[in-house]
Design a protein around this motif. Structure first.
Motif, PDB file in Angstrom:
ATOM      1  N   THR A  24      -6.242 -29.358 -33.748  1.00  0.00           N
ATOM      2  CA  THR A  24      -5.928 -28.070 -33.123  1.00  0.00           C
ATOM      3  C   THR A  24      -5.117 -28.278 -31.848  1.00  0.00           C
ATOM      4  OG1 THR A  24      -8.003 -27.160 -33.973  1.00  0.00           O
ATOM      5  CG2 THR A  24      -6.914 -25.939 -32.211  1.00  0.00           C
ATOM      6  N   GLY A  25      -5.546 -29.249 -31.033  1.00  0.00           N
ATOM      7  CA  GLY A  25      -4.834 -29.507 -29.785  1.00  0.00           C
ATOM      8  C   GLY A  25      -3.413 -29.973 -30.012  1.00  0.00           C
TER       9      GLY A  25
ATOM     10  N   GLY B 285     -11.079 -21.392 -39.178  1.00  0.00           N
ATOM     11  CA  GLY B 285     -11.839 -22.338 -39.985  1.00  0.00           C
ATOM     12  C   GLY B 285     -11.154 -22.674 -41.284  1.00  0.00           C
ATOM     13  N   ARG B 286     -10.573 -21.691 -41.944  1.00  0.00           N
ATOM     14  CA  ARG B 286      -9.897 -21.924 -43.229  1.00  0.00           C
ATOM     15  C   ARG B 286      -8.624 -22.748 -43.043  1.00  0.00           C
ATOM     16  NH1 ARG B 286      -9.718 -16.680 -46.978  1.00  0.00           N
ATOM     17  NH2 ARG B 286      -9.139 -18.359 -48.400  1.00  0.00           N
ATOM     18  N   LEU B 287      -8.005 -22.660 -41.872  1.00  0.00           N
ATOM     19  CA  LEU B 287      -6.785 -23.425 -41.583  1.00  0.00           C
ATOM     20  C   LEU B 287      -7.105 -24.799 -41.002  1.00  0.00           C
ATOM     21  CD1 LEU B 287      -4.638 -20.562 -40.001  1.00  0.00           C
ATOM     22  CD2 LEU B 287      -4.379 -21.564 -42.288  1.00  0.00           C
TER      23      LEU B 287
ATOM     24  N   LEU C 187      -3.967 -17.840 -33.959  1.00  0.00           N
ATOM     25  CA  LEU C 187      -4.470 -18.374 -35.225  1.00  0.00           C
ATOM     26  C   LEU C 187      -5.627 -19.355 -35.003  1.00  0.00           C
ATOM     27  CD1 LEU C 187      -1.209 -18.982 -37.305  1.00  0.00           C
ATOM     28  CD2 LEU C 187      -2.992 -17.293 -37.748  1.00  0.00           C
ATOM     29  N   THR C 188      -5.553 -20.127 -33.916  1.00  0.00           N
ATOM     30  CA  THR C 188      -6.629 -21.098 -33.657  1.00  0.00           C
ATOM     31  C   THR C 188      -7.894 -20.424 -33.133  1.00  0.00           C
ATOM     32  OG1 THR C 188      -5.897 -21.541 -31.376  1.00  0.00           O
ATOM     33  CG2 THR C 188      -4.931 -22.874 -33.149  1.00  0.00           C
ATOM     34  N   LEU C 189      -7.780 -19.157 -32.719  1.00  0.00           N
ATOM     35  CA  LEU C 189      -8.932 -18.441 -32.183  1.00  0.00           C
ATOM     36  C   LEU C 189      -9.432 -17.346 -33.120  1.00  0.00           C
ATOM     37  CD1 LEU C 189      -7.681 -18.015 -28.491  1.00  0.00           C
ATOM     38  CD2 LEU C 189      -9.240 -19.762 -29.369  1.00  0.00           C
ATOM     39  N   SER C 190      -8.684 -17.089 -34.179  1.00  0.00           N
ATOM     40  CA  SER C 190      -8.993 -15.982 -35.082  1.00  0.00           C
ATOM     41  C   SER C 190     -10.013 -16.404 -36.136  1.00  0.00           C
ATOM     42  CB  SER C 190      -7.715 -15.501 -35.764  1.00  0.00           C
ATOM     43  OG  SER C 190      -7.277 -16.476 -36.701  1.00  0.00           O
ATOM     44  N   PRO C 191     -10.509 -15.441 -36.923  1.00  0.00           N
ATOM     45  CA  PRO C 191     -11.425 -15.770 -38.028  1.00  0.00           C
ATOM     46  C   PRO C 191     -10.799 -16.695 -39.074  1.00  0.00           C
ATOM     47  CG  PRO C 191     -11.568 -13.436 -37.492  1.00  0.00           C
ATOM     48  CD  PRO C 191     -10.415 -13.974 -36.718  1.00  0.00           C
ATOM     49  N   LEU C 192      -9.444 -16.756 -39.096  1.00  0.00           N
ATOM     50  CA  LEU C 192      -8.777 -17.637 -40.052  1.00  0.00           C
ATOM     51  C   LEU C 192      -8.781 -19.091 -39.617  1.00  0.00           C
ATOM     52  CD1 LEU C 192      -5.633 -15.465 -40.918  1.00  0.00           C
ATOM     53  CD2 LEU C 192      -7.632 -15.862 -42.363  1.00  0.00           C
TER      54      LEU C 192
END
Length: 481
Positions: A362-363, A416-418, A409-414
């Motif tokens: 993520t970083g 984990g899937r990404l 995107l890194t903070l959204s509900p998506l």
């Protein structure tokens, strides 16, 4: 007399004619006049050629002709002689004539032409004039339009030059007067041989050879069919300003294309190097394939606005050329800087934040996206971004939007899937510091890079040195030599 002008030809019968050609620069007819019962040869054409075929030319006629040329008038001379018993005409019959007078035409240049020539001069385009007119007329018109005349030469004088002298003459001459179609084409071939990119604007049948010889043949919608067929580009307006605007727009497009190329090559080279190094030392993949594709999708989306970007004045006032060596040096200079900050991010994630595989990915995803997209503001200009060279609003909006989308995107509900996860606020502070430091280092390196003479673009490489690839209907209009 009749108002329709037919009284001028009443009682006159044309027996034979000899059409105009560029060697004689004249046309002649053989006529019978019923009112006087005489047969005459009438010649019209360039005054210099007609006067050479005349006898007892009054001194006043020569003074009048010089005055007309000095005023920039186009002049056709008319002469005649009685030819009893003659039934056909050959060039040998055009002698012993008596000057009848001059036909004078005022062909004033358009008011906008002066401004258009000034625009072309600002774009560092060297304007030359190839004409069948008298050199004095051409010089007068050029002076009226503010065009600097470095020299003038006639077709007759050109014929006496050696090939080497001819090339030197082309470089140092502005006006080519009384030239034939073959000589126009020879001038263009000489300029191209010397590495110049040549555009030729012509609208007559006599311009077909030159149009075909040029890198870009340009004609207008009102031109003859032969000229339009021989041209690469047909303008709907007969206006030099259209050419200036077209050149400026072409240079802006080329400049923006190079921005895209420099951004892509340097960023991709840096990312490739970083990914290879990280994969060699980490026990896990530094970024998942889907994350790499998402990163590239967002990065490429930000570049969609590059065509809307502004170009600095100095980027428009000189022609640019494709230089693969320059692009390679740029990539090898700025790519490693991108990798350097990737490694600093790796150290931050592993050594300070003690990140696991998900946090690490993520970083790096966010750091890579931020540095890759923001670098466009440094690459797009040799000046200081924003302060001395402002990007287009669309480019700023697309870049900031893409970064914001990546963070969301890194903070959204998506997330984990990404394969992402939320990161602590300390990371975002460090990311901001790293990004600013990255852009500052790029600016310092850019200043050194463009100052070093070894990094200047090399000589232009001709792309049209061979015959035209475009098959045009006028391909048959070729000259020998």
């Amino acid at each position: 007399s009749r108002p329709d002008g037919q009284a001028l030809t009443a009682g006159i019968t044309r027996i034979a004619e000899l059409p105009f050609d560029h060697t004689r620069r004249a046309a002649s007819v053989l006529i019978d006049e019923s009112r006087t019962g005489t047969r005459s040869l009438v010649l019209k054409g360039a005054p210099e050629q007609v006067l050479d075929r005349c006898v007892d030319v009054p001194a006043a006629a020569t003074r009048t002709l010089d005055g007309l040329f000095a005023d920039g008038r186009r002049v056709v001379a008319v002469a005649e002689r009685a030819t009893p018993g003659l039934t056909a005409i050959t060039p040998a019959d055009e002698h012993g004539l008596t000057l009848a007078g001059f036909l004078v035409f005022a062909d004033n240049p358009k008011a906008a032409a002066k401004e258009s020539l000034a625009k072309l001069a600002q774009l560092e385009i060297d304007v030359k004039v190839a004409t069948g007119d008298n050199p004095q007329v051409a010089e007068k018109v050029c002076r009226d339009l503010g065009l600097t005349v470095k020299g003038a030469i006639t077709g007759t004088e050109m014929e006496r030059l050696s090939p080497c002298d001819f090339d030197n003459m082309v470089s140092n001459t502005t006006i080519f007067a009384r030239v034939t179609p073959e000589q126009k084409a020879a001038v263009i071939r000489s300029a191209r041989k010397q590495g110049r990119s040549v555009g030729f604007l012509g609208d007559g049948v006599n311009d077909a050879l030159a149009l075909h010889a040029a890198d870009v043949g340009i004609s207008v919608d009102s031109a003859t069919d032969v000229a339009k067929d021989a041209a690469d580009v047909v303008l709907l307006e007969k206006d030099l300003g259209v050419l200036a605007d077209g050149v400026a727009e072409g240079r802006r497009i080329f400049t923006n294309t190079i921005k895209y190329v420099l951004m892509g090559t340097s960023s991709n080279f840096g990312n490739m190097f970083s990914a290879a190094a990280a994969s060699a030392v980490l026990p896990f993949l530094p970024m998942l394939p889907g994350q790499i594709l998402l990163n590239n999708l967002l990065y490429d989306t930000s570049q969609l606005a590059i065509p809307t970007d502004h170009a600095d004045p100095e980027q428009l006032h000189a022609p640019s050329h494709w230089n693969i060596g320059f692009i390679r040096r740029f990539m090898l200079t700025f790519g490693p800087i991108s990798s350097l900050f990737d490694f600093l991010t790796f150290g931050l994630m592993l050594g300070v934040l003690h990140a696991g595989p998900t946090e690490f990915r993520t970083g790096w995803f966010l750091e890579s996206l931020a540095t890759q997209t923001l670098i466009i503001f440094a690459i797009r200009t040799r000046r200081i971004p924003f302060f001395r060279s402002r990007p287009s609003a669309a480019l700023v909006a697309s870049t900031l939007t893409v970064i914001a989308v990546g963070v969301v995107l890194t903070l959204s509900p998506l997330a984990g899937r990404l394969g992402f996860t939320g990161l602590p606020w300390q990371f975002f502070v460090a990311l901001a510091v790293l990004t600013v430091a990255y852009l500052v280092l790029v600016e310092i390196t850019k200043k050194i890079f463009y100052t070093d003479p070894m990094h200047l673009a090399g000589p232009p490489v001709r792309t049209r040195g061979r015959p035209h690839r475009i098959q045009r209907r006028a391909s048959r209009w070729r000259s020998v030599g």
